[in-house]
Design an enzyme around this catalytic site. Structure first.
Site, PDB file in Angstrom:
ATOM      1  N   LYS A   1       0.853  -1.210   0.000  1.00 55.87           N
ATOM      2  CA  LYS A   1       0.000   0.000   0.000  1.00 55.87           C
ATOM      3  C   LYS A   1       0.879   1.247   0.000  1.00 55.87           C
ATOM      4  O   LYS A   1       0.646   2.177  -0.785  1.00 55.87           O
ATOM      5  CB  LYS A   1      -0.883   0.013   1.241  1.00 55.87           C
ATOM      6  CG  LYS A   1      -1.554   1.340   1.523  1.00 55.87           C
ATOM      7  CD  LYS A   1      -2.440   1.334   2.742  1.00 55.87           C
ATOM      8  CE  LYS A   1      -1.698   1.524   4.028  1.00 55.87           C
ATOM      9  NZ  LYS A   1      -1.368   2.906   4.393  1.00 55.87           N
ATOM     10  N   ASN A   2       1.890   1.256   0.863  1.00 59.77           N
ATOM     11  CA  ASN A   2       2.668   2.491   1.054  1.00 59.77           C
ATOM     12  C   ASN A   2       3.688   2.742  -0.046  1.00 59.77           C
ATOM     13  O   ASN A   2       4.283   3.814  -0.094  1.00 59.77           O
ATOM     14  CB  ASN A   2       3.331   2.479   2.434  1.00 59.77           C
ATOM     15  CG  ASN A   2       2.289   2.609   3.544  1.00 59.77           C
ATOM     16  OD1 ASN A   2       1.137   2.954   3.284  1.00 59.77           O
ATOM     17  ND2 ASN A   2       2.683   2.299   4.760  1.00 59.77           N
TER      18      ASN A   2
ATOM     19  N   CYS B   1      -5.087  12.230  12.960  1.00 54.62           N
ATOM     20  CA  CYS B   1      -5.828  10.963  12.898  1.00 54.62           C
ATOM     21  C   CYS B   1      -5.605  10.257  14.236  1.00 54.62           C
ATOM     22  O   CYS B   1      -4.908  10.747  15.109  1.00 54.62           O
ATOM     23  CB  CYS B   1      -5.348  10.119  11.725  1.00 54.62           C
ATOM     24  SG  CYS B   1      -3.663   9.598  11.885  1.00 54.62           S
TER      25      CYS B   1
ATOM     26  N   ARG C   1      -0.463  14.637  12.489  1.00 54.72           N
ATOM     27  CA  ARG C   1       0.195  14.269  11.227  1.00 54.72           C
ATOM     28  C   ARG C   1       0.675  15.561  10.538  1.00 54.72           C
ATOM     29  O   ARG C   1       0.114  16.008   9.564  1.00 54.72           O
ATOM     30  CB  ARG C   1      -0.768  13.484  10.329  1.00 54.72           C
ATOM     31  CG  ARG C   1      -1.392  12.263  10.966  1.00 54.72           C
ATOM     32  CD  ARG C   1      -0.408  11.183  11.370  1.00 54.72           C
ATOM     33  NE  ARG C   1       0.289  10.562  10.273  1.00 54.72           N
ATOM     34  CZ  ARG C   1      -0.172   9.522   9.598  1.00 54.72           C
ATOM     35  NH1 ARG C   1      -1.344   9.027   9.887  1.00 54.72           N
ATOM     36  NH2 ARG C   1       0.517   8.988   8.615  1.00 54.72           N
ATOM     37  N   PRO C   2       1.725  16.194  11.103  1.00 52.11           N
ATOM     38  CA  PRO C   2       2.177  17.488  10.560  1.00 52.11           C
ATOM     39  C   PRO C   2       2.776  17.339   9.156  1.00 52.11           C
ATOM     40  O   PRO C   2       3.121  16.228   8.739  1.00 52.11           O
ATOM     41  CB  PRO C   2       3.245  17.924  11.553  1.00 52.11           C
ATOM     42  CG  PRO C   2       3.747  16.667  12.160  1.00 52.11           C
ATOM     43  CD  PRO C   2       2.569  15.725  12.208  1.00 52.11           C
TER      44      PRO C   2
ATOM     45  N   ASP D   1       5.076  19.953   8.184  1.00 51.01           N
ATOM     46  CA  ASP D   1       6.074  21.036   8.183  1.00 51.01           C
ATOM     47  C   ASP D   1       7.314  20.683   7.364  1.00 51.01           C
ATOM     48  O   ASP D   1       7.911  21.556   6.707  1.00 51.01           O
ATOM     49  CB  ASP D   1       6.451  21.400   9.622  1.00 51.01           C
ATOM     50  CG  ASP D   1       6.973  20.199  10.401  1.00 51.01           C
ATOM     51  OD1 ASP D   1       6.227  19.213  10.524  1.00 51.01           O
ATOM     52  OD2 ASP D   1       8.136  20.232  10.845  1.00 51.01           O
TER      53      ASP D   1
ATOM     54  N   ASP E   1       4.516   0.561  12.013  1.00 52.67           N
ATOM     55  CA  ASP E   1       3.311  -0.090  11.486  1.00 52.67           C
ATOM     56  C   ASP E   1       3.186  -1.534  11.934  1.00 52.67           C
ATOM     57  O   ASP E   1       2.161  -2.169  11.640  1.00 52.67           O
ATOM     58  CB  ASP E   1       3.291  -0.030   9.952  1.00 52.67           C
ATOM     59  CG  ASP E   1       3.164   1.399   9.470  1.00 52.67           C
ATOM     60  OD1 ASP E   1       3.426   1.644   8.274  1.00 52.67           O
ATOM     61  OD2 ASP E   1       2.835   2.281  10.282  1.00 52.67           O
TER      62      ASP E   1
ATOM     63  N   ARG F   1      -8.665  -0.761   4.290  1.00 52.43           N
ATOM     64  CA  ARG F   1      -7.771   0.286   3.767  1.00 52.43           C
ATOM     65  C   ARG F   1      -6.404  -0.293   3.440  1.00 52.43           C
ATOM     66  O   ARG F   1      -5.742   0.174   2.505  1.00 52.43           O
ATOM     67  CB  ARG F   1      -7.595   1.408   4.806  1.00 52.43           C
ATOM     68  CG  ARG F   1      -8.792   2.297   5.018  1.00 52.43           C
ATOM     69  CD  ARG F   1      -8.391   3.473   5.899  1.00 52.43           C
ATOM     70  NE  ARG F   1      -7.112   3.999   5.466  1.00 52.43           N
ATOM     71  CZ  ARG F   1      -6.132   4.349   6.309  1.00 52.43           C
ATOM     72  NH1 ARG F   1      -6.292   4.219   7.596  1.00 52.43           N
ATOM     73  NH2 ARG F   1      -4.991   4.806   5.850  1.00 52.43           N
TER      74      ARG F   1
HETATM   75  C1  EPZ Z   1       4.181   6.865   6.222  1.00 52.00           C
HETATM   76  O1  EPZ Z   1       3.379   7.906   6.726  1.00 52.00           O
HETATM   77  C2  EPZ Z   1       3.269   5.652   6.129  1.00 52.00           C
HETATM   78  N1  EPZ Z   1       2.141   5.954   5.237  1.00 52.00           N
HETATM   79  C3  EPZ Z   1       2.738   5.307   7.520  1.00 52.00           C
HETATM   80  O2  EPZ Z   1       1.975   4.105   7.391  1.00 52.00           O
HETATM   81  C4  EPZ Z   1       3.933   5.023   8.429  1.00 52.00           C
HETATM   82  O3  EPZ Z   1       3.470   4.762   9.733  1.00 52.00           O
HETATM   83  C5  EPZ Z   1       4.854   6.261   8.441  1.00 52.00           C
HETATM   84  O4  EPZ Z   1       5.270   6.576   7.103  1.00 52.00           O
HETATM   85  C6  EPZ Z   1       6.106   6.020   9.281  1.00 52.00           C
HETATM   86  O5  EPZ Z   1       6.804   4.919   8.777  1.00 52.00           O
HETATM   87  C7  EPZ Z   1       2.363   5.981   3.903  1.00 52.00           C
HETATM   88  O6  EPZ Z   1       3.464   5.771   3.428  1.00 52.00           O
HETATM   89  C8  EPZ Z   1       1.172   6.277   3.046  1.00 52.00           C
HETATM   90  P1  EPZ Z   1       6.146  10.300   8.174  1.00 52.00           P
HETATM   91  P2  EPZ Z   1       3.927   9.432   6.702  1.00 52.00           P
HETATM   92  O7  EPZ Z   1       5.967  11.575   7.429  1.00 52.00           O
HETATM   93  O8  EPZ Z   1       4.795   9.638   5.527  1.00 52.00           O
HETATM   94  C9  EPZ Z   1       6.629  13.279  11.783  1.00 52.00           C
HETATM   95  C10 EPZ Z   1       0.111   2.688   7.724  1.00 52.00           C
HETATM   96  O9  EPZ Z   1      -0.397   2.192   8.742  1.00 52.00           O
HETATM   97  N2  EPZ Z   1       6.525  14.297  10.735  1.00 52.00           N
HETATM   98  O10 EPZ Z   1       7.273   9.399   7.827  1.00 52.00           O
HETATM   99  O11 EPZ Z   1       2.760  10.319   6.889  1.00 52.00           O
HETATM  100  C11 EPZ Z   1       5.338  12.499  11.960  1.00 52.00           C
HETATM  101  O12 EPZ Z   1       4.464  13.161  12.873  1.00 52.00           O
HETATM  102  C12 EPZ Z   1       0.564   4.136   7.731  1.00 52.00           C
HETATM  103  O13 EPZ Z   1       0.310   2.072   6.653  1.00 52.00           O
HETATM  104  C13 EPZ Z   1       6.806  15.612  11.064  1.00 52.00           C
HETATM  105  O14 EPZ Z   1       7.119  15.931  12.194  1.00 52.00           O
HETATM  106  O15 EPZ Z   1       4.816   9.440   8.013  1.00 52.00           O
HETATM  107  C14 EPZ Z   1       5.828  11.187  12.506  1.00 52.00           C
HETATM  108  O16 EPZ Z   1       6.041  11.314  13.890  1.00 52.00           O
HETATM  109  C15 EPZ Z   1       0.295   4.832   9.066  1.00 52.00           C
HETATM  110  N3  EPZ Z   1       6.707  16.566  10.078  1.00 52.00           N
HETATM  111  C16 EPZ Z   1       7.158  10.982  11.802  1.00 52.00           C
HETATM  112  O17 EPZ Z   1       7.582  12.299  11.383  1.00 52.00           O
HETATM  113  C17 EPZ Z   1       6.362  16.237   8.790  1.00 52.00           C
HETATM  114  O18 EPZ Z   1       6.307  17.141   7.928  1.00 52.00           O
HETATM  115  C18 EPZ Z   1       7.104  10.074  10.588  1.00 52.00           C
HETATM  116  O19 EPZ Z   1       6.128  10.618   9.739  1.00 52.00           O
HETATM  117  C19 EPZ Z   1       6.082  14.883   8.487  1.00 52.00           C
HETATM  118  C20 EPZ Z   1       6.176  13.921   9.469  1.00 52.00           C
END
Ligand code: EPZ
Length: 423
Positions: A22-23, A116, A121-122, A124, A309, A401
């Site tokens: 999926k990812n 969520c 889910r920032p 920035d 995950d 999903r």
């Molecule tokens: C991806 O989400 C995956 N989703 C998530 O899988 C997975 O849990 C996550 O990566 C971490 O491995 C997809 O790929 C579609 P991140 P993503 O941006 O990209 C912080 C599932 O169950 N952060 O890597 O949204 C954030 O809050 C889903 O399949 C910032 O601070 O995650 C988190 O603590 C859930 N600022 C960490 O970084 C930002 O701009 C990792 O987030 C972005 C993220």
């Protein structure tokens, strides 16, 4: 809204095939917006998130069709730059549209994803990356607007306080592939899904080095062409089946489980006494029929660390292991929706800040429970398979999903599981 009825106590036995990731698939679908030529995407899982992304691409003006089971044709001849709010607000991963729309249209308007159940889910770091590429960004009426008319390559550091960002790395890669000059992404996410996206972009004509490593270098090219791409198997689905086999003391071969994609997860379980048979590059057999596992101490980290995950699934498994296990969540410290539901099934599990403390082995009993988040719901399925009696898991659209035909796959492994319409 359907439910799952599971009668626990059966050891899972047999073979199961992991579907496409999926990812990996979601950013790969978004990447098809980078060209006006046809892209053929194979090994696409049948998931509601994928169907949703397809719907968003259609709303943007792309021609999107499933040519046969698992194979999609996407052609973005003429598209708009505004992602439809009504659709985009429902799926966080649609933030992946930001990069390709900015690259192709030199403008983007994407609804900001809300929070969520797993936590804030920032975005920035996504914004930091786009600004580093000399784009103007503005947040207005819940939309993130990007003006990329003066986009150009740059060096950008994408590490945040929780590590790098997976979809943020995907976005900056896709924004940079047609930006004049050279882009260097430092502290890029290294997940296999990023490497898979980089492979597809390269096959479309992008000049990318280091996809899947902490430093990605991209030299912009004037345009990209179409391609045919096969999505990698879903490592989180593979880890979910391994955990279910262990929790039910079963004997299961997981086809599509790539050892190198699951290194930290497999190592954690081997240190707890598990023995895996690595049958070939992408098949793992786990026979837990006579296994006595030791408790685990786990901490989730960015790849190649233990995947967040799989955290909920490991919690469910730990309820079946004698001793005290401690699972700490370093990516989404609030990602413990599964804890109260597991407690309702009889687990001795408590939350201490970013950690779950599990005192096993608990005799779990079936109970009516509610799915909440994709992976928390998978944890409830695992607990239900190990429990005595019947469990009814409601709102399993959360599972749909991210898991392709979960009930059919579990039934083929001998589980007593039925999907029923919600009463
Ligand atoms: C991806 O989400 C995956 N989703 C998530 O899988 C997975 O849990 C996550 O990566 C971490 O491995 C997809 O790929 C579609 P991140 P993503 O941006 O990209 C912080 C599932 O169950 N952060 O890597 O949204 C954030 O809050 C889903 O399949 C910032 O601070 O995650 C988190 O603590 C859930 N600022 C960490 O970084 C930002 O701009 C990792 O987030 C972005 C993220």
């Amino acid at each position: 809204m359907d439910s799952l009825l599971i009668r626990g106590g059966t050891r899972l036995r047999g073979e199961v095939q992991v579907s496409g990731s999926k990812n990996a698939c979601l950013p790969i679908f978004a990447a098809c917006l980078l060209t006006d030529q046809k892209c053929l995407i194979k090994n696409v899982p049948n998931l509601s998130d994928v169907n949703f992304m397809a719907q968003i691409l259609r709303e943007l003006g792309a021609e999107v069709s499933m040519v046969k089971d698992g194979e999609w044709e996407i052609c973005a001849k003429k598209i708009s730059h505004t992602a439809p709010y009504e659709l985009v607000r429902k799926m966080r991963a649609s933030i992946c549209l930001l990069g390709p729309l900015s690259a192709r249209m030199r403008r983007a308007e994407v609804s900001l994803p809300g929070g969520c159940v797993i936590g804030a889910r920032p975005v920035d770091l996504h914004i930091k990356g786009m600004r580093a590429l000399n784009c103007k960004t503005e947040i207005e009426r819940g939309y993130l607007n990007v003006d990329a008319r003066k986009i150009r390559g740059a060096r950008v550091y994408l590490g945040g306080r929780f590590g790098s960002t997976v979809t943020g790395t995907a976005n900056i890669m896709m924004a940079a592939v047609m930006a004049p000059g050279t882009t260097v992404i430092e502290n890029a996410a290294c997940e296999p899904e990023i490497a898979d996206l980089a492979k597809m972009l390269s096959n479309m004509g992008a000049q990318i080095e280091g996809g899947g490593t902490h430093t990605i270098t991209i030299t912009g090219v004037p345009r990209l062409g179409g391609t045919s791409h096969t999505v990698i198997p879903d490592r989180i689905e593979a880890g979910t089946w391994i955990t279910a086999a262990l929790a039910t003391k079963g004997d299961v071969t997981i086809k599509g489980a790539i050892r190198s994609h699951l290194g930290s997860f497999l190592d954690l379980l081997e240190c707890a006494g598990c023995k895996f048979e690595y049958l070939k590059y992408d098949a793992i057999r786990v026979n837990a029929s006579r296994l006595k596992m030791k408790p685990v101490e786990a901490v989730t980290l960015p790849y190649p660390g233990l995947p967040t995950d799989l955290q909920a699934q490991i919690c469910a498994l730990a309820t079946q292991i004698d001793g005290i296990s401690v699972i700490t969540e370093r990516i989404y410290p609030e990602r413990f929706m599964h804890v109260p539901e597991l407690s309702r099934m009889g687990a001795n599990i408590s939350r201490e800040g970013p950690s779950a403390i599990i005192c096993g082995k608990s005799r779990l009993s079936g109970a009516p429970v509610m799915a909440s988040d994709l992976r928390a719901s998978a944890a409830l399925v695992i607990a239900a398979l190990a429990a005595e009696g019947e469990t009814k898991i409601r709102r399993i659209y959360h599972l749909d999903r991210g898991y392709d035909s979960m009930d059919k796959k579990l039934k083929s492994l001998g589980a007593k599981i039925e999907r029923t319409p919600e009463d």
